[in-house]
Write a protein that holds these residues in place. Structure first.
Motif, PDB file in Angstrom:
ATOM      1  N   ALA A 175     -76.518 105.704  88.098  1.00 16.02           N
ATOM      2  CA  ALA A 175     -75.179 105.257  88.487  1.00 16.02           C
ATOM      3  C   ALA A 175     -74.367 106.450  88.956  1.00 16.02           C
ATOM      4  CB  ALA A 175     -74.490 104.585  87.299  1.00 16.02           C
ATOM      5  N   PRO A 176     -73.425 106.215  89.846  1.00 18.62           N
ATOM      6  CA  PRO A 176     -72.571 107.308  90.281  1.00 18.62           C
ATOM      7  C   PRO A 176     -71.879 107.954  89.090  1.00 18.62           C
ATOM      8  CG  PRO A 176     -72.209 105.353  91.638  1.00 18.62           C
ATOM      9  CD  PRO A 176     -73.050 104.943  90.487  1.00 18.62           C
ATOM     10  N   ALA A 177     -71.783 109.293  89.140  1.00 19.96           N
ATOM     11  CA  ALA A 177     -71.131 110.013  88.055  1.00 19.96           C
ATOM     12  C   ALA A 177     -69.676 109.590  87.949  1.00 19.96           C
ATOM     13  CB  ALA A 177     -71.217 111.517  88.316  1.00 19.96           C
ATOM     14  N   ALA A 178     -69.213 109.532  86.730  1.00 22.20           N
ATOM     15  CA  ALA A 178     -67.813 109.175  86.527  1.00 22.20           C
ATOM     16  C   ALA A 178     -66.923 110.266  87.100  1.00 22.20           C
ATOM     17  CB  ALA A 178     -67.533 109.012  85.033  1.00 22.20           C
ATOM     18  N   PRO A 179     -65.823 109.892  87.718  1.00 23.20           N
ATOM     19  CA  PRO A 179     -64.951 110.897  88.296  1.00 23.20           C
ATOM     20  C   PRO A 179     -64.335 111.779  87.227  1.00 23.20           C
ATOM     21  CG  PRO A 179     -63.912 108.730  88.345  1.00 23.20           C
ATOM     22  CD  PRO A 179     -65.324 108.517  87.920  1.00 23.20           C
ATOM     23  N   ALA A 180     -64.099 113.039  87.581  1.00 22.44           N
ATOM     24  CA  ALA A 180     -63.447 113.958  86.660  1.00 22.44           C
ATOM     25  C   ALA A 180     -61.991 113.549  86.470  1.00 22.44           C
ATOM     26  CB  ALA A 180     -63.526 115.377  87.218  1.00 22.44           C
ATOM     27  N   PRO A 181     -61.415 113.908  85.327  1.00 23.84           N
ATOM     28  CA  PRO A 181     -60.005 113.560  85.117  1.00 23.84           C
ATOM     29  C   PRO A 181     -59.115 114.321  86.091  1.00 23.84           C
ATOM     30  CG  PRO A 181     -60.789 115.025  83.385  1.00 23.84           C
ATOM     31  CD  PRO A 181     -61.986 114.612  84.182  1.00 23.84           C
ATOM     32  N   PRO A 182     -57.992 113.729  86.505  1.00 20.77           N
ATOM     33  CA  PRO A 182     -57.102 114.417  87.445  1.00 20.77           C
ATOM     34  C   PRO A 182     -56.440 115.627  86.807  1.00 20.77           C
ATOM     35  CG  PRO A 182     -56.072 112.420  86.615  1.00 20.77           C
ATOM     36  CD  PRO A 182     -57.488 112.414  86.122  1.00 20.77           C
ATOM     37  N   ALA A 183     -55.935 116.513  87.655  1.00 20.97           N
ATOM     38  CA  ALA A 183     -55.217 117.681  87.167  1.00 20.97           C
ATOM     39  C   ALA A 183     -53.966 117.243  86.414  1.00 20.97           C
ATOM     40  CB  ALA A 183     -54.852 118.585  88.343  1.00 20.97           C
ATOM     41  N   ALA A 184     -53.581 118.033  85.434  1.00 16.32           N
ATOM     42  CA  ALA A 184     -52.411 117.694  84.629  1.00 16.32           C
ATOM     43  C   ALA A 184     -51.185 117.548  85.516  1.00 16.32           C
ATOM     44  CB  ALA A 184     -52.174 118.784  83.580  1.00 16.32           C
ATOM     45  N   GLY A 185     -50.496 116.425  85.365  1.00 11.54           N
ATOM     46  CA  GLY A 185     -49.270 116.204  86.120  1.00 11.54           C
ATOM     47  C   GLY A 185     -49.469 115.693  87.536  1.00 11.54           C
ATOM     48  N   GLU A 186     -50.736 115.557  87.985  1.00 10.17           N
ATOM     49  CA  GLU A 186     -50.968 115.101  89.361  1.00 10.17           C
ATOM     50  C   GLU A 186     -50.650 113.616  89.490  1.00 10.17           C
ATOM     51  OE1 GLU A 186     -54.478 114.858  92.778  1.00 10.17           O
ATOM     52  OE2 GLU A 186     -54.970 115.408  90.720  1.00 10.17           O
ATOM     53  N   GLY A 198     -51.195 110.159  91.437  1.00  5.95           N
ATOM     54  CA  GLY A 198     -52.138 109.526  92.336  1.00  5.95           C
ATOM     55  C   GLY A 198     -51.447 108.931  93.545  1.00  5.95           C
ATOM     56  N   HIS A 199     -52.176 108.800  94.638  1.00  6.11           N
ATOM     57  CA  HIS A 199     -51.665 108.181  95.867  1.00  6.11           C
ATOM     58  C   HIS A 199     -52.685 107.169  96.365  1.00  6.11           C
ATOM     59  CE1 HIS A 199     -48.347 111.021  96.161  1.00  6.11           C
ATOM     60  NE2 HIS A 199     -49.205 112.012  95.984  1.00  6.11           N
ATOM     61  N   LYS A 232     -53.481 113.270 103.639  1.00  7.11           N
ATOM     62  CA  LYS A 232     -53.094 114.530 103.006  1.00  7.11           C
ATOM     63  C   LYS A 232     -54.215 115.564 103.064  1.00  7.11           C
ATOM     64  CE  LYS A 232     -50.695 114.328  99.098  1.00  7.11           C
ATOM     65  NZ  LYS A 232     -49.384 114.873  99.422  1.00  7.11           N
ATOM     66  N   LEU A 233     -55.455 115.106 103.090  1.00  9.51           N
ATOM     67  CA  LEU A 233     -56.589 116.019 103.206  1.00  9.51           C
ATOM     68  C   LEU A 233     -56.805 116.496 104.634  1.00  9.51           C
ATOM     69  CD1 LEU A 233     -59.169 114.297 100.821  1.00  9.51           C
ATOM     70  CD2 LEU A 233     -57.899 116.413 100.411  1.00  9.51           C
ATOM     71  N   GLY A 234     -56.041 115.937 105.574  1.00  8.84           N
ATOM     72  CA  GLY A 234     -56.146 116.369 106.962  1.00  8.84           C
ATOM     73  C   GLY A 234     -57.246 115.692 107.738  1.00  8.84           C
ATOM     74  N   HIS A 235     -57.791 114.578 107.201  1.00  8.52           N
ATOM     75  CA  HIS A 235     -58.895 113.910 107.889  1.00  8.52           C
ATOM     76  C   HIS A 235     -58.415 113.038 109.041  1.00  8.52           C
ATOM     77  CE1 HIS A 235     -62.907 112.181 108.332  1.00  8.52           C
ATOM     78  NE2 HIS A 235     -62.322 110.997 108.431  1.00  8.52           N
ATOM     79  N   HIS A 284     -55.510 101.827  96.954  1.00  7.56           N
ATOM     80  CA  HIS A 284     -56.231 102.114  95.718  1.00  7.56           C
ATOM     81  C   HIS A 284     -55.836 103.497  95.215  1.00  7.56           C
ATOM     82  CE1 HIS A 284     -59.637 101.821  92.879  1.00  7.56           C
ATOM     83  NE2 HIS A 284     -59.736 103.130  93.065  1.00  7.56           N
ATOM     84  N   ARG A 285     -55.388 103.579  93.969  1.00  8.47           N
ATOM     85  CA  ARG A 285     -54.874 104.836  93.431  1.00  8.47           C
ATOM     86  C   ARG A 285     -55.968 105.890  93.372  1.00  8.47           C
ATOM     87  NH1 ARG A 285     -51.976 105.858  87.589  1.00  8.47           N
ATOM     88  NH2 ARG A 285     -50.669 107.617  88.215  1.00  8.47           N
ATOM     89  N   THR A 286     -55.686 107.039  93.970  1.00  2.57           N
ATOM     90  CA  THR A 286     -56.685 108.087  94.137  1.00  2.57           C
ATOM     91  C   THR A 286     -56.060 109.438  93.803  1.00  2.57           C
ATOM     92  OG1 THR A 286     -57.686 106.795  95.929  1.00  2.57           O
ATOM     93  CG2 THR A 286     -58.316 109.121  95.771  1.00  2.57           C
ATOM     94  N   PHE A 287     -56.833 110.288  93.127  1.00  2.00           N
ATOM     95  CA  PHE A 287     -56.376 111.634  92.791  1.00  2.00           C
ATOM     96  C   PHE A 287     -57.126 112.623  93.681  1.00  2.00           C
ATOM     97  CE2 PHE A 287     -55.583 109.030  89.085  1.00  2.00           C
ATOM     98  CZ  PHE A 287     -54.281 109.378  88.758  1.00  2.00           C
ATOM     99  N   ALA A 288     -56.394 113.264  94.586  1.00  2.00           N
ATOM    100  CA  ALA A 288     -57.034 114.111  95.595  1.00  2.00           C
ATOM    101  C   ALA A 288     -57.788 115.283  94.987  1.00  2.00           C
ATOM    102  CB  ALA A 288     -55.978 114.618  96.586  1.00  2.00           C
ATOM    103  N   SER A 289     -57.333 115.789  93.835  1.00  2.00           N
ATOM    104  CA  SER A 289     -57.952 116.991  93.260  1.00  2.00           C
ATOM    105  C   SER A 289     -59.353 116.736  92.726  1.00  2.00           C
ATOM    106  CB  SER A 289     -57.067 117.545  92.141  1.00  2.00           C
ATOM    107  OG  SER A 289     -57.012 116.631  91.044  1.00  2.00           O
TER     108      SER A 289
END
Length: 260
Positions: A11-22, A24-25, A33-36, A63-68
C-alpha cells in the motif's frame, strides 16, 4: 513446479505529518504554489484525474493538502517546488495582465514565449492601456507581501494628461477624491514636464485601487493619455526595452524585501 504465492501488493506509504503550524490548502492551489501551473489549470488537472496525491488519484481540487509533505504526481511525474524566480517585464500597451483572456485579447504571456520558465504569475496588474514595470513570480510569499495593503509599497507612475498642469491641479490631486464609494489618494504628485496642451506628472501611490490613477484624474476633469509605471519600491524599470523581460538580480530582489 511448486505453487508460489505472490506477495501482497504494498500500500502507498502514509503521508508524513505536516510541519508545525502549516495550514493546508486545496490541491489545485498547492499545485499553483509549487509553480507547476495556474490555480485554474490545477483545478482542471485534478478533475480530469491526472493528479495523484500520496499515491492515490484525487479528483477534488479543494482536497486539503500540505505542501511540505505531500507527494504529488501529475501524469505520472513527480511535482516539486520550482526554484523561486522574479521577473521584470516592461509591459507594452495593449496587452492584458492575465494568462488566458476569454475575449481572445493578447496577454502579457506573449512576452514570455520561448523562455524556459516555471509557472509565474503577475504581481498585481496594469490595465490594458497602461505600460511599464510589471513583476511576475512563482514566489507566492513575496507576491503576497508586495500586494498586502498594510505593506504600503510605493509605486511610481509617469502620467501624461490632456491639459497643462498648474499648482492648483497638483494640489487637488494630492488632496484625493471620493469615487464610487472609494477614497482615491496619492502619496505624492509633482510636475515632470509642461507643454502648451498637455503635461507629464509623476504620481506615487502606496495603495492600489482598480484603475486608481485614471479614476482620480477623471474625477478632476482630466484625461489620462499615457500611464507608465516606472518604479516599485526601490526597484526601477530603467532602460529595459518595451516588451522585454529579465530576471531580477539578487540585489534587486533584496530591495523588495521588507526592512528588518
Amino acid at each position: 513446479m511448486p505453487h508460489r504465492t505472490r506477495p501482497p501488493s504494498r500500500a502507498p506509504a502514509a503521508p508524513a505529518p505536516p510541519a508545525a503550524g502549516e495550514r493546508g490548502h486545496g490541491l489545485a492551489r498547492v499545485l499553483s504554489k509549487l509553480g507547476h501551473c495556474s490555480r485554474a489549470q490545477g483545478e482542471a488537472l485534478v478533475r480530469e484525474g491526472r493528479v495523484r496525491l500520496d499515491g492515490r488519484i484525487v479528483r477534488d481540487p479543494e482536497h486539503r493538502t500540505f505542501a511540505s509533505t505531500a507527494r504529488i504526481e501529475v501524469d505520472g511525474h513527480a511535482v516539486a517546488a520550482a526554484a523561486p524566480i522574479v521577473l521584470m517585464l516592461n509591459k507594452p500597451r495593449g496587452l492584458v495582465t492575465t494568462r488566458d483572456d476569454p475575449d481572445g485579447r493578447e496577454t502579457i504571456y506573449r512576452c514570455l514565449e520561448g523562455l524556459e520558465l516555471p509557472h509565474v504569475s503577475p504581481v498585481g496588474r496594469l490595465d490594458k492601456a497602461s505600460e511599464g514595470l510589471l513583476l511576475l513570480t512563482n514566489d507566492t510569499g513575496l507576491a503576497q507581501r508586495l500586494l498586502d495593503p498594510a505593506s504600503h509599497v510605493p509605486k511610481t507612475y509617469h502620467v501624461q494628461i490632456d491639459r497643462p498642469a498648474d499648482e492648483a491641479l497638483l494640489a487637488r490631486i494630492r488632496a484625493g477624491v471620493e469615487d464610487r464609494g472609494e477614497r482615491l489618494g496619492v502619496r505624492s504628485a509633482r510636475l515632470l514636464r509642461a507643454g502648451a496642451r498637455n503635461a507629464w506628472l509623476e504620481i506615487v501611490l502606496d495603495e492600489g485601487r482598480n484603475r486608481h490613477v485614471r479614476r482620480l484624474l477623471a474625477a478632476l476633469g482630466t484625461e489620462t493619455l499615457r500611464l507608465v509605471r516606472v518604479r516599485i519600491g526601490d526597484l526601477a524599470l530603467g532602460d529595459l526595452p518595451k516588451g522585454a523581460v529579465r530576471p531580477l538580480t539578487r540585489a534587486e530582489r533584496a530591495r523588495l524585501e521588507p526592512s528588518p
